[in-house]
Design an enzyme around this catalytic site. Structure first.
Site, PDB file in Angstrom:
ATOM      1  N   ASP A  86     -13.381   7.536  -3.351  1.00 13.25           N
ATOM      2  CA  ASP A  86     -12.811   6.952  -4.580  1.00 13.25           C
ATOM      3  C   ASP A  86     -13.334   7.645  -5.838  1.00 13.25           C
ATOM      4  OD1 ASP A  86     -11.199   5.050  -3.393  1.00 13.25           O
ATOM      5  OD2 ASP A  86     -12.789   3.537  -3.338  1.00 13.25           O
ATOM      6  N   ASN A 100     -14.385   3.968   2.092  1.00 11.03           N
ATOM      7  CA  ASN A 100     -12.919   3.843   2.125  1.00 11.03           C
ATOM      8  C   ASN A 100     -12.310   4.745   3.194  1.00 11.03           C
ATOM      9  OD1 ASN A 100     -13.070   6.389   0.975  1.00 11.03           O
ATOM     10  ND2 ASN A 100     -11.448   6.005  -0.505  1.00 11.03           N
ATOM     11  N   GLY A 151      -4.366   4.164 -12.402  1.00 16.23           N
ATOM     12  CA  GLY A 151      -5.063   4.776 -11.272  1.00 16.23           C
ATOM     13  C   GLY A 151      -4.193   5.388 -10.187  1.00 16.23           C
ATOM     14  N   SER A 167      -0.518   4.159   0.682  1.00 18.34           N
ATOM     15  CA  SER A 167      -1.238   5.154   1.485  1.00 18.34           C
ATOM     16  C   SER A 167      -0.401   5.747   2.623  1.00 18.34           C
ATOM     17  CB  SER A 167      -2.539   4.557   2.022  1.00 18.34           C
ATOM     18  OG  SER A 167      -3.413   4.329   0.954  1.00 18.34           O
ATOM     19  N   SER A 223       0.831  -1.216   0.000  1.00 17.94           N
ATOM     20  CA  SER A 223       0.000   0.000   0.000  1.00 17.94           C
ATOM     21  C   SER A 223       0.862   1.262   0.000  1.00 17.94           C
ATOM     22  CB  SER A 223      -0.907   0.016   1.224  1.00 17.94           C
ATOM     23  OG  SER A 223      -1.529   1.281   1.328  1.00 17.94           O
ATOM     24  N   LYS A 272     -14.108  -2.642   2.059  1.00 16.36           N
ATOM     25  CA  LYS A 272     -14.889  -1.411   1.903  1.00 16.36           C
ATOM     26  C   LYS A 272     -16.378  -1.602   2.223  1.00 16.36           C
ATOM     27  CE  LYS A 272     -11.764   0.542  -1.508  1.00 16.36           C
ATOM     28  NZ  LYS A 272     -11.582   1.094  -2.828  1.00 16.36           N
ATOM     29  N   GLY A 323     -16.882  -3.562 -16.140  1.00 16.76           N
ATOM     30  CA  GLY A 323     -16.974  -4.131 -14.800  1.00 16.76           C
ATOM     31  C   GLY A 323     -18.183  -3.595 -14.063  1.00 16.76           C
ATOM     32  N   ALA A 324     -18.788  -4.461 -13.237  1.00 17.45           N
ATOM     33  CA  ALA A 324     -19.990  -4.067 -12.497  1.00 17.45           C
ATOM     34  C   ALA A 324     -19.888  -4.520 -11.042  1.00 17.45           C
ATOM     35  CB  ALA A 324     -21.232  -4.652 -13.172  1.00 17.45           C
ATOM     36  N   GLY A 325     -18.682  -4.487 -10.515  1.00 22.91           N
ATOM     37  CA  GLY A 325     -18.470  -4.861  -9.108  1.00 22.91           C
ATOM     38  C   GLY A 325     -18.375  -3.630  -8.231  1.00 22.91           C
TER      39      GLY A 325
HETATM   40  P1  ATR Z   1     -14.117  -4.945  -7.144  1.00 26.76           P
HETATM   41  O1  ATR Z   1     -14.550  -4.585  -5.764  1.00 26.76           O
HETATM   42  O2  ATR Z   1     -12.632  -4.809  -7.376  1.00 26.76           O
HETATM   43  O3  ATR Z   1     -14.930  -4.288  -8.201  1.00 26.76           O
HETATM   44  P2  ATR Z   1     -15.664  -7.289  -7.531  1.00 26.76           P
HETATM   45  O4  ATR Z   1     -16.814  -6.618  -6.871  1.00 26.76           O
HETATM   46  O5  ATR Z   1     -15.368  -8.712  -7.213  1.00 26.76           O
HETATM   47  O6  ATR Z   1     -14.319  -6.524  -7.240  1.00 26.76           O
HETATM   48  O7  ATR Z   1     -15.856  -7.122  -9.115  1.00 26.76           O
HETATM   49  C1  ATR Z   1     -14.895  -7.580 -10.010  1.00 26.76           C
HETATM   50  C2  ATR Z   1     -15.319  -7.146 -11.422  1.00 26.76           C
HETATM   51  O8  ATR Z   1     -14.318  -7.568 -12.356  1.00 26.76           O
HETATM   52  C3  ATR Z   1     -16.610  -7.769 -11.899  1.00 26.76           C
HETATM   53  O9  ATR Z   1     -17.274  -6.877 -12.761  1.00 26.76           O
HETATM   54  C4  ATR Z   1     -16.109  -9.003 -12.660  1.00 26.76           C
HETATM   55  O10 ATR Z   1     -17.004  -9.497 -13.623  1.00 26.76           O
HETATM   56  P3  ATR Z   1     -18.204 -10.517 -13.172  1.00 26.76           P
HETATM   57  O11 ATR Z   1     -19.208  -9.693 -12.478  1.00 26.76           O
HETATM   58  O12 ATR Z   1     -18.683 -11.104 -14.441  1.00 26.76           O
HETATM   59  O13 ATR Z   1     -17.533 -11.524 -12.260  1.00 26.76           O
HETATM   60  C5  ATR Z   1     -14.913  -8.418 -13.341  1.00 26.76           C
HETATM   61  N1  ATR Z   1     -13.909  -9.410 -13.757  1.00 26.76           N
HETATM   62  C6  ATR Z   1     -13.050 -10.087 -12.973  1.00 26.76           C
HETATM   63  N2  ATR Z   1     -12.254 -10.899 -13.724  1.00 26.76           N
HETATM   64  C7  ATR Z   1     -12.630 -10.696 -15.022  1.00 26.76           C
HETATM   65  C8  ATR Z   1     -12.190 -11.217 -16.274  1.00 26.76           C
HETATM   66  N3  ATR Z   1     -11.185 -12.114 -16.343  1.00 26.76           N
HETATM   67  N4  ATR Z   1     -12.807 -10.782 -17.407  1.00 26.76           N
HETATM   68  C9  ATR Z   1     -13.793  -9.881 -17.345  1.00 26.76           C
HETATM   69  N5  ATR Z   1     -14.272  -9.352 -16.200  1.00 26.76           N
HETATM   70  C10 ATR Z   1     -13.689  -9.756 -15.048  1.00 26.76           C
END
Ligand code: ATR
Length: 289
Positions: free
Chosen positions: A115, A99, A252, A29, A27, A78, A140-142
């Site tokens: 963030d 965070n 980032g 930070s 880290s 988080k 991405g949707a996480g």
């Molecule tokens: P974070 O908090 O870092 O966002 P997360 O909530 O686990 O972590 O989300 C990870 C994101 O990366 C998700 O959107 C995941 O896609 P899925 O929802 O389909 O799992 C995406 N991701 C991780 N590995 C991936 C890969 N090899 N290819 C495409 N998307 C990936």
């Protein structure tokens, strides 16, 4: 005995902050906050601790009950920090993640998420990428995506598309924010021939050197790429951006420094200059590679 009591008093006079996460060894930070403290003439101590999710609540409780003033929480804590906070800001509620925890005068904790504003400040102020009126794609949707959507929509982009491997998650996430602006969710295959002026990588794929499957031509002429992740070497997505003639292909590091500056401001009421810190960290990693 007398000396020990005296030492303890001096220790307590120094405001203590920390970052919790897993892993935490690399880290930046502590370094960033130390640089901010030196620059603004603030006296504080900022340490890091490896904390597993199941230890988080007890570790935070211990930290605050022993005089700690503020905590940063990083992956994978988080969401737990969001649940832990006694009160949360609106932006933390929207992102369902915290965070930054700040001890309040009444002994309660306030949870915030810096963030999203950190990313937007880095894009607009440090890289002159205006977000209003442009077409933006988030991959991405996480948790990382959720944290940046509201601050991006506040800038009134023309469109914001969230594309994800698991399509359902992207559609649901976009639905949650539909009253805040022009946002839709889809799968990577659904992007078709659409083009974007800014593509943000918020997947965790980059960390393992993988890339989501992006259709060729998805980056508009003069468009830019931004990876929320960072490393000593260019990430897979930063390399993709360079190969696809992005006007700018960024990682980032700036977002990291900007989110830290927001946390520092919440805790200390003083806004540090970020540019010298970004430049220093950048030159250090260049020297390393
Ligand atoms: P974070 O908090 O870092 O966002 P997360 O909530 O686990 O972590 O989300 C990870 C994101 O990366 C998700 O959107 C995941 O896609 P899925 O929802 O389909 O799992 C995406 N991701 C991780 N590995 C991936 C890969 N090899 N290819 C495409 N998307 C990936």
């Amino acid at each position: 005995m007398g000396i020990m009591a005296g030492e303890k008093t001096i220790m307590n006079l120094i405001d203590r902050y920390a970052v919790f996460g897993l892993p935490i060894k690399h880290s930046k930070s502590p370094r960033i906050h130390q640089l901010f403290a030196e620059q603004t003439g603030q006296t504080l101590e900022y340490s890091s601790a490896e904390v597993a999710p199941e230890q988080f609540a007890a570790a935070a409780e211990m930290f605050f009950s022993h005089g700690g003033k503020g905590l940063n929480c990083t992956v994978p804590l988080k969401e737990l920090a969001w649940r832990y906070a006694d009160h949360t800001t609106e932006r933390a509620q929207l992102s369902k993640a915290v965070n930054t925890l700040a001890l309040q005068a009444d002994g309660t904790t306030l949870g915030d998420n810096t963030d999203g504003i950190g990313l937007v400040t880095d894009l607009i102020s440090n890289h002159s990428i205006a977000l209003s009126g442009i077409r933006i794609l988030i991959m991405g949707a996480g948790g990382a995506s959720r944290g940046i959507i509201a601050p991006i929509l506040e800038q009134s982009p023309q469109t914001l598309v969230v594309a994800n491997r698991t399509v359902d998650k992207a559609v649901k996430l976009a639905d949650e924010f539909h009253n805040k602006g022009a946002i839709t969710g889809c799968g990577f295959d659904d992007l078709g021939n659409r083009q974007f002026d800014l593509i943000l990588n918020a997947t965790s794929a980059s960390l393992s050197g993988c890339l989501p499957p992006l259709p060729s031509g998805v980056l508009a002429e003069n468009g830019s790429c931004y990876d929320l992740a960072y490393g000593n070497e260019p990430t897979a997505f930063v390399r993709w951006g360079l190969e696809n003639h992005a006007a700018k292909s960024l990682d980032g590091l700036g977002m990291l420094v900007e989110q830290a500056a927001e946390a520092f401001f919440i805790w200390r009421g003083v806004r540090p200059l970020t540019q010298p810190v970004i430049e220093l960290l950048n030159s250090e990693r260049q020297a390393r590679s």
